[in-house]
Design a protein around this motif. Structure first.
Motif, mmCIF file in Angstrom:
data_model
loop_
_atom_site.group_PDB
_atom_site.id
_atom_site.type_symbol
_atom_site.label_atom_id
_atom_site.label_comp_id
_atom_site.label_asym_id
_atom_site.label_seq_id
_atom_site.Cartn_x
_atom_site.Cartn_y
_atom_site.Cartn_z
ATOM 1 N N PHE A 23 -28.065 8.438 -20.368
ATOM 2 C CA PHE A 23 -27.925 8.405 -18.842
ATOM 3 C C PHE A 23 -29.033 7.405 -18.011
ATOM 4 O O PHE A 23 -28.604 6.455 -16.888
ATOM 5 N N ILE A 24 -29.979 7.666 -17.930
ATOM 6 C CA ILE A 24 -31.266 6.728 -17.187
ATOM 7 C C ILE A 24 -30.967 5.341 -17.469
ATOM 8 O O ILE A 24 -31.154 4.159 -16.326
ATOM 9 N N ILE A 25 -30.529 5.271 -18.439
ATOM 10 C CA ILE A 25 -30.527 4.045 -19.468
ATOM 11 C C ILE A 25 -29.051 3.511 -19.019
ATOM 12 O O ILE A 25 -29.195 2.234 -18.253
ATOM 13 N N TRP A 26 -28.325 4.549 -18.643
ATOM 14 C CA TRP A 26 -27.265 4.041 -18.040
ATOM 15 C C TRP A 26 -27.131 3.581 -16.592
ATOM 16 O O TRP A 26 -26.274 2.019 -16.123
ATOM 17 N N MET A 27 -27.867 4.104 -15.769
ATOM 18 C CA MET A 27 -27.899 4.042 -14.828
ATOM 19 C C MET A 27 -29.156 2.829 -14.091
ATOM 20 O O MET A 27 -28.776 2.260 -12.883
ATOM 21 N N LEU A 28 -29.557 2.794 -14.680
ATOM 22 C CA LEU A 28 -30.474 1.095 -14.836
ATOM 23 C C LEU A 28 -29.844 0.415 -14.680
ATOM 24 O O LEU A 28 -29.810 -0.888 -14.000
ATOM 25 N N PHE A 29 -29.369 -0.136 -15.775
ATOM 26 C CA PHE A 29 -29.030 -1.351 -16.394
ATOM 27 C C PHE A 29 -27.389 -1.393 -16.748
ATOM 28 O O PHE A 29 -26.771 -2.649 -16.450
ATOM 29 N N PHE A 30 -26.646 -0.271 -16.881
ATOM 30 C CA PHE A 30 -25.011 -0.818 -16.768
ATOM 31 C C PHE A 30 -23.522 -0.539 -15.854
ATOM 32 O O PHE A 30 -22.708 -0.331 -15.535
ATOM 33 N N ASP A 31 -24.744 0.385 -14.898
ATOM 34 C CA ASP A 31 -23.809 0.991 -13.555
ATOM 35 C C ASP A 31 -23.858 -0.311 -13.090
ATOM 36 O O ASP A 31 -24.651 -1.126 -12.651
ATOM 37 N N ASP A 32 -22.564 0.173 -11.992
ATOM 38 C CA ASP A 32 -22.213 -0.920 -10.567
ATOM 39 C C ASP A 32 -23.502 -0.544 -9.737
ATOM 40 O O ASP A 32 -23.136 -2.055 -9.155
ATOM 41 N N ASN A 33 -23.923 0.461 -9.508
ATOM 42 C CA ASN A 33 -25.141 0.441 -9.107
ATOM 43 C C ASN A 33 -26.433 0.364 -9.367
ATOM 44 O O ASN A 33 -27.319 0.807 -8.903
ATOM 45 N N SER A 34 -26.274 -0.272 -10.115
ATOM 46 C CA SER A 34 -27.405 -0.078 -11.509
ATOM 47 C C SER A 34 -28.600 -1.657 -10.635
ATOM 48 O O SER A 34 -28.425 -1.388 -9.350
ATOM 49 N N TRP A 35 -29.828 -0.943 -10.676
ATOM 50 C CA TRP A 35 -31.168 -1.336 -10.475
ATOM 51 C C TRP A 35 -30.850 -3.143 -9.691
ATOM 52 O O TRP A 35 -31.739 -3.782 -9.340
ATOM 53 N N LEU A 36 -30.251 -3.391 -11.355
ATOM 54 C CA LEU A 36 -30.420 -5.196 -11.611
ATOM 55 C C LEU A 36 -30.128 -5.466 -10.239
ATOM 56 O O LEU A 36 -29.429 -6.131 -9.953
ATOM 57 N N ILE A 37 -28.413 -4.824 -10.166
ATOM 58 C CA ILE A 37 -27.530 -5.419 -8.771
ATOM 59 C C ILE A 37 -28.046 -4.787 -7.775
ATOM 60 O O ILE A 37 -27.768 -5.863 -6.673
ATOM 61 N N HIS A 38 -28.893 -3.976 -7.788
ATOM 62 C CA HIS A 38 -29.397 -4.098 -6.083
ATOM 63 C C HIS A 38 -30.527 -4.663 -5.832
ATOM 64 O O HIS A 38 -30.820 -5.259 -4.753
#
Length: 107
Positions: A23-38
Motif C-alpha cells: 500500500f505504501i509503495i502504491w501510494m508513493l509511486f503509482f497512485d494518481d495522488n502520488s508523492w511524485l505527482i505532488h
C-alpha cells in the motif's frame, strides 16, 4: 527457502506487513495522488509564483512609465529620445560613438 529464513525477511512473513508495504509503495509511486505527482505540481506552482512576482514588478515599472508619459514634459522627453522628434525651430544632431554602434564584433 533458505533465503526466507534470513533475519531481514522475518517481518515480511506477516500478511499485514506485506499489505501495508504494498500500500505504501502504491501510494508513493503509482497512485494518481502520488508523492511524485505532488512534487511535480509543487514545483510548477513555485515556478508560476515566481513568474507572477516578475509580472507584478513589470506592471509597477510600466505604471511608473505611464505616469511619466502622462505629463507633457515626460511625453516630450520620450518623443525626443526615442523617435528623434523636434520642434519646428530646432536642429537635432545625432552623435554616435564607435562603441555604441552595432557591429558584428560587439553585437
Amino acid at each position: 527457502m533458505a533465503i526466507l529464513k534470513h533475519k531481514f525477511f522475518k517481518p515480511f512473513k506477516n500478511w499485514f506487513i506485506l499489505i501495508l508495504t504494498a500500500f505504501i509503495i502504491w501510494m508513493l509511486f503509482f497512485d494518481d495522488n502520488s508523492w511524485l505527482i505532488h512534487h511535480e505540481l509543487n514545483t510548477d506552482v513555485e515556478a508560476l509564483e515566481n513568474e507572477k512576482e516578475y509580472y507584478k514588478k513589470e506592471i509597477e515599472k510600466d505604471n511608473k512609465a505611464i505616469k511619466k508619459l502622462s505629463t507633457p514634459d515626460g511625453l516630450e522627453k520620450f518623443a525626443r529620445e526615442e523617435y528623434y522628434m523636434k520642434r519646428d525651430n530646432e536642429e537635432i544632431y545625432i552623435i554616435e560613438y564607435e562603441d555604441s554602434l552595432k557591429t558584428k564584433k560587439n553585437e
